[in-house]
Every structure is written in C-alpha cells, then in structure tokens.
Design a protein around this motif. Sequence first.
Motif, short mmCIF file in Angstrom:
data_model
loop_
_atom_site.label_atom_id
_atom_site.label_comp_id
_atom_site.label_asym_id
_atom_site.label_seq_id
_atom_site.Cartn_x
_atom_site.Cartn_y
_atom_site.Cartn_z
N LYS A 29 1.02 -1.25 -0.05
CA LYS A 29 0.08 -0.30 -0.22
C LYS A 29 1.02 1.39 0.25
O LYS A 29 0.30 2.35 -0.04
N ILE A 30 2.26 1.10 0.36
CA ILE A 30 3.07 2.42 0.33
C ILE A 30 3.93 2.55 0.01
O ILE A 30 4.71 1.24 -0.34
N TYR A 31 4.50 2.85 -1.23
CA TYR A 31 6.35 3.00 -0.94
C TYR A 31 7.07 4.65 -0.69
O TYR A 31 5.94 5.46 0.00
N ARG A 32 7.79 4.81 -1.46
CA ARG A 32 8.86 5.20 -0.77
C ARG A 32 9.18 6.46 -1.37
O ARG A 32 9.48 5.46 -3.32
N VAL A 33 9.81 7.55 -1.67
CA VAL A 33 10.04 9.01 -2.70
C VAL A 33 11.60 7.33 -2.98
O VAL A 33 12.64 7.10 -2.64
N LYS A 34 11.73 7.56 -4.44
CA LYS A 34 12.33 7.71 -4.64
C LYS A 34 13.10 5.78 -4.64
O LYS A 34 13.99 5.27 -4.52
N HIS B 21 13.06 8.85 9.81
CA HIS B 21 13.95 9.29 9.65
C HIS B 21 16.05 8.81 9.73
O HIS B 21 16.95 9.78 9.67
N ASP B 22 15.78 7.85 9.50
CA ASP B 22 16.39 6.96 10.01
C ASP B 22 16.99 6.40 8.36
O ASP B 22 17.91 5.29 7.85
N GLU B 23 16.22 7.05 7.19
CA GLU B 23 16.64 6.32 6.10
C GLU B 23 17.57 7.35 5.30
O GLU B 23 17.83 7.39 3.76
N PHE B 24 18.00 8.80 5.47
CA PHE B 24 18.96 9.56 5.29
C PHE B 24 20.02 8.99 5.46
O PHE B 24 20.87 7.64 6.02
N PRO B 25 20.91 9.88 5.01
CA PRO B 25 22.48 9.17 4.24
C PRO B 25 23.32 9.74 5.73
O PRO B 25 22.91 10.81 6.19
N ARG B 26 24.12 8.81 6.60
CA ARG B 26 24.57 9.12 7.87
C ARG B 26 25.30 10.57 8.26
O ARG B 26 26.24 10.55 6.74
N SER B 27 26.03 10.88 8.87
CA SER B 27 26.79 12.43 8.56
C SER B 27 27.60 12.07 8.20
O SER B 27 28.31 12.85 8.00
#
Lengths: 287, 460
Positions: B309-314, B411-417
């Motif tokens: 039912k759900i996808y993420r952007v990109k 929040h935990d799918e962005f690239p690490r700092s």
Amino acid sequence: MKFLRGIALGLVSLSSVVLAASEWSFQDATLYVQAKGAGVGKPIKETLVPGATGLSFPVGLSSADTLKIVLTTTENGKPKRPHQAFLNLRELETGLEENIAFTLKDNGKGKVELTQKDLPIQFLTSKSFIRVSLLLASFGNSVPYTAYAFEMEVVNDGSIVVPPPAERYTVKEEIHHIFRDDPKQPPAFISVFFAFAVLATLPILLGSWLMLGGNISHASKAFGANPLAHSLFFGSIIAMEAVFFLYYLSWNLFQTLPVAGVVGLVAFVSGSRALTEVQDRRLAGER
Amino acid sequence: MRFTLLGLLLGFLGIVSALSATGSSLLVIIEEEADKSKYSQFWADLQGRGYEITYRSPKDTNLSLFLHGEPAYSHLLLLPPKSKGLGPNLTPNLLVDFINGGSNILLALSAEQAVPTAINSLLLELDINLPSDRTSLVVDHLAYDLTSSAEKHDVLLIPSAEPKKGVVDFFSVDGLVAFPRAVGQVLGNASPMLSSIVKAGASAYIYNPKEETEGVEDPFATGSQINIVSAFQARNSARFTVLGSSEALQDTWFDAKVRLPGTDYKAGKTSNKEFAQRLSEWAFKEIGVLRVEQVQHSLDEDTKDINPKIYRVKNDVRYSIEISEWDVDQWIPFNPPTGDAVQLEFSMLSPFHRLSLNSSPSTTNKDATAFSTTFRTPDQHGIFNFYVEYRRPFFTAIEDKQTVTVRHFAHDEFPRSYEISAAWPWISGIWVTIGGWLAFVAIWLYSKPTRDNKPASAKK
C-alpha cells in the motif's frame, strides 16, 4: 432473372464501351493566379492542355491570391456539361484529398476559383507541394477524364493560424519525471582541512593546560583513598559518553534513556563519595 | 469495464456456445416479413455463430428495447424501414439509452428509402452527419460495378484500405466489397470515439438523384471524406456501427460477380460475405474486447511483497499488467498493433511518469500478455495512482487504477552524517569537545598543585 439481366446489362455496357466510347475532355482551359491588390507580384496566366503532362513548375498561392481556372468541358470534342467536374487536390505527405467543384453552364463553359480560405488547414501547413488534377466524369458509359494538371505550392506568409489538433485515442508522448538535484557538497579537501583545524584545537588545549601546570599526579593518591568511588565516577562519565555514541550509531531513545538513567545514578552516588575525597584533599591543602 | 465483465459472466452462464463477449440475444428490426429472405445467408451465418435472433417490425406495438429498465437484448440490428419513421418504440432517446445500457447497435441505411429524420437526428448526436436531403446517395464514376450499375454508377466497389499506423486491422478482406446505393456519412472531427471503417474512393461524391440538375456543383461531401461504414464506441465501450448500404448484406451481393470499369476490366467476385461477417463480429463484440487479468506492482529489489500500500520517494518500482483479448470464441494474449503501446501513468492529479510498457508472454496465464516496466517513484510524497488507460479505436476501453501512498524518507533513511563530507568539521568538533571534557574532568579531579599553596588553603 436478375442475374441474367445483370449479364445482359454488362454485355450492353461492354459493347457500348467498345463501340462508342464517348470520352470526356476539355478545351480552352486557362489558369490564372491573381493577387487581390494590383501590382503585387506577377499574375500567372497559363494554358492547360488535356492529356498533357501538366505544368512543369509549381504554382504559388499566397494568402491574397486567387487561383482561377476557366475551361469548356467536352464530350467527344463537343461542348457538354458532365455531372462531375472536380478539381482534385492531394497533399502528398498525408494523402489527404479535397475536391472543389467547377461551376459549369449547360454548354460546358465554366470556372473554379480557389483561395487559401477554401483549403483545409493540413494543406496550408504542408511542407510538400499539392498535386492538382482534373476530374471530369458522368453517368452511363462515357469514359471519365482524370489527369494531373499542375502542382500547387501554398505560400505561408504568417497569416495561417494552426488550430490545436483534435483529440484522438492514440499512444501519447512519454513523460519522465525530472528529479530535483541531489544536495551539493563543497570540495572534500576543504572539509578535511577544517576538520583537521578543529581537531588541532584539542592538542593546543591540552598543551596549554600542561604549560599552566595541569597534571594528574594525584590520581594514585585519590584511587588509594577511595578506589571504588573514583573508578565508578570517572568510569560513569566515560560510560555516559559511550551511551551517547551508541545513541548516535544505532540506539533509539527507549534504549538510551534507561541506560543513561543507570549511568547517571551511578555517577550521582559515586560522585558524591569521590568529591568528598577531593574536598578532603582541598582541606588538607593539597589542591 | 465492470459492466463488460458482468455481461461477460452473464453471457457465459447463459449460453456457452455464444460467441459474443456480451451476450447472444439479437433483435432485428425489419419491416416486411418478405424482405427477411433477402438476407437469408446473413441470418444463417449469425445463427451459426450462436445468436438467438428475434425479428420484429418497427410497427409492432409490443416492441420494447427494455425489460425491467435494463436492455432486453444484447444487440440490435436496424434495417432501413419502408415507412417514414421508426415509430414510438425506437425513438433516438430510447436508442441512446440502449447504448448507455451497454448494448450494441448495428444500423443499416439504404438510399432506396428516405432516411428517417429520427435516425438523422440520432446520428447527429453522435457527430455523424448525413446529407440533409434524405435521398442522397454515393456515386463514383471510376469505381462502380459495370455489371449491375452501368448507367447509374451507384454500386460502389471498394477494396480494403491500408490500416492506419497504430490502429488495429479488423476489417480488411481480399478483393472488392460492393456497396450498392450507399448513404454516405461525414464524421465530425471533434470526437475521438468515432472511427471510419470503410471510406469511399477519391472520385466519389454524394448527390441527390431527385435533383433535376445536370451537374453537381455543391456536393455534400466528396472523395475519401465520405464514409460508407463508420463506428462509434461509447464511453462504456458499447458499439454503434453505421453501415451505409443495407443491400451489401443481402444474398445477391454475397459472392456476386462484379467488374470494375477501366482499360484492364478487372472482374471478380465480391467479398461481401466475409466483410459482413467481420463487421457483425466487431459490431456485436466478438472481437476487440479487452480484459485486465492481473495487476502487480512491487519494489524492484523485493518482488515477494506484492501490491504493497505504501512506497517511499525514489523507490525503484516494478509494475506489470496482464491483458487478454476476446477473439470470437476464446481469450487470447492481447498484442497492441504495431506503432501502438500500452502506457502506464504514475499520477497524482497529473502524471509524473507516463511510460510505454514492454510486452512479454505472461508466465502464469497462457491467455494473457504481461505488460511491465520498472521506474523510480518521483521525489514527491503524496497519494499516487498506477493508472493504465487504454482507449483505442475498435478496442473496448481499459481503465485500471491502483492507488498507493508515496511517503517521505524516514528519519533513519537519510545518509549518515559521516557520509556527508561537509559535516566532517562539525563531527570533529564533537570529538574535540568529548576529549576536552574528559581531560578537563581528569585534571580537575586528580591535579596536584605545582607549588606549595598552603597559605591559600589556610586562608580558607
């Protein structure tokens, strides 16, 4: 019965075609192209001959021009009016055709007039020439006349407004989403340079403390006086940093908070003991 | 689409031998019982294909197209009436309701009788124009039948035209088809639901034989602008077919011997029988009916989780739709005509992607073709549709919409700092703070005074 009659009709028509093939043609045909205002360009006046290969050059037609053909239609050389007298225009690129009927009198004399307004939009925007032929035909066994007459070039002088194409159910143009650019990074060597510049402040800080006489020479004395309290207190401060580090790496808040609470409690309890020892040293004049 | 499927089911339940995809009951409106025998081969062909034919006269007072508010017949064949109109049971309004109910109409006209004004106005509603003087017919002095109409030239002999690029070819037959005394139609330009099946030749024109003039000066239509047979497919995919010449269906013209005028005197038999079969097959939905079998979408790397039912952007997403086509008596894999393609739109209000799908044989269903593609979801969150709308001339419409949510990065799918080079000075700042703090605590706790500062402590 009907079949027999059909055959008989066919035989009759065949024989009549063979015996008296009356042919449609025309004579005294002249083609004019004239602009509305006098003196604009040279008016064209050409004679059209039946059965000939047609005009060797394309006839231009601009928005102000009127193309006019005057002729006399004939059947077996005698002036007569056919039922069908068309100027057939054919756009070669799309194969689109348009017929324009001649206005004829009973004696076969007649004319046709043509301006850009009479043409469908596809003709006006066409890149190729328009093939014009004459078509004269009638009922019965007369032989129709159909032959190429000339080529016409529609001169687009900017006055032609192309309407949007009508909707058709067909394959549509593809769309590909254009993604936003990724965030931009400064050159890595600049980041590395400033990272080292920041890191360099730590040795500078420690060095300046050393020069001011900072040391940890009382560590053995302190650990000797109250080993449990000092090792727990200093250990808990390091452990708290470790908790923060794990939180940064992978822990979530629910994992972090209980551990931080335990470590904090240890620091609080052991800290009061350890700081009592530090106070003892101060009161003893050793600080 | 849903009605079509329902009709399909009902059709299957009703009669197994029925060949039409929507049903087998056919109502034929014919005014005189005697005229029935003129079409005997056509009726035999239809009955052989499983139709239950009901013959009624338009004057029949019990005639009704509807039963309990629903169309009483799946198909209607209207032959030209001898009288002036079609009567109160076949008003244009009722015929339009009949189409809206999902049933098909094949309307045959003839220039022998004047076209009823009711039919004229019905066709006008569909943007099909007939000549206003109702007795006009089409003549062609270059392509008529020399055997039967040497004088009047009103039996047109028309070969099958080259199909247009990207349009399916259901109607082409070998040889010439004879259209005696045809009523020419002109199709409006605005409606995409109209299509031409047979056009007149380049030298044809429409004229009124009742007019006592020697030459035609202002013909209603000329050349290939004249349609002899045309088709209208409504939004619910019901089909309305106009055949300009009802005589073309008569026994006389099935395999009749005809000859074209001209120097080569080409003679031969007409292909009317084959054409009548093709035309009735299409008109009564035996061909060109499409069905969606299975729709699947999933992440490209994780094809086990079907239709989430759900996808993420990109996200990279795989989409596939299986389509089959009804071909006379069976479902076969659907293949679009050359130059055409089934297209997928990934849309929120307007399409963000519109992609042509690649076809391949279905792995699970031997009666279907799988159309699939992979693409990356746009960098815009919201409610999106996987939308396949396939509307083409001569095919029933396909509309399939699958709604999914496209969410932000969590929040935990962005690239690490530490993966971001610009963050390195800040990260090192934190480490310096930690190191400095620990060193400060150690020195504060354990530093030994460098000189004797007893006096200072004594002061305290």
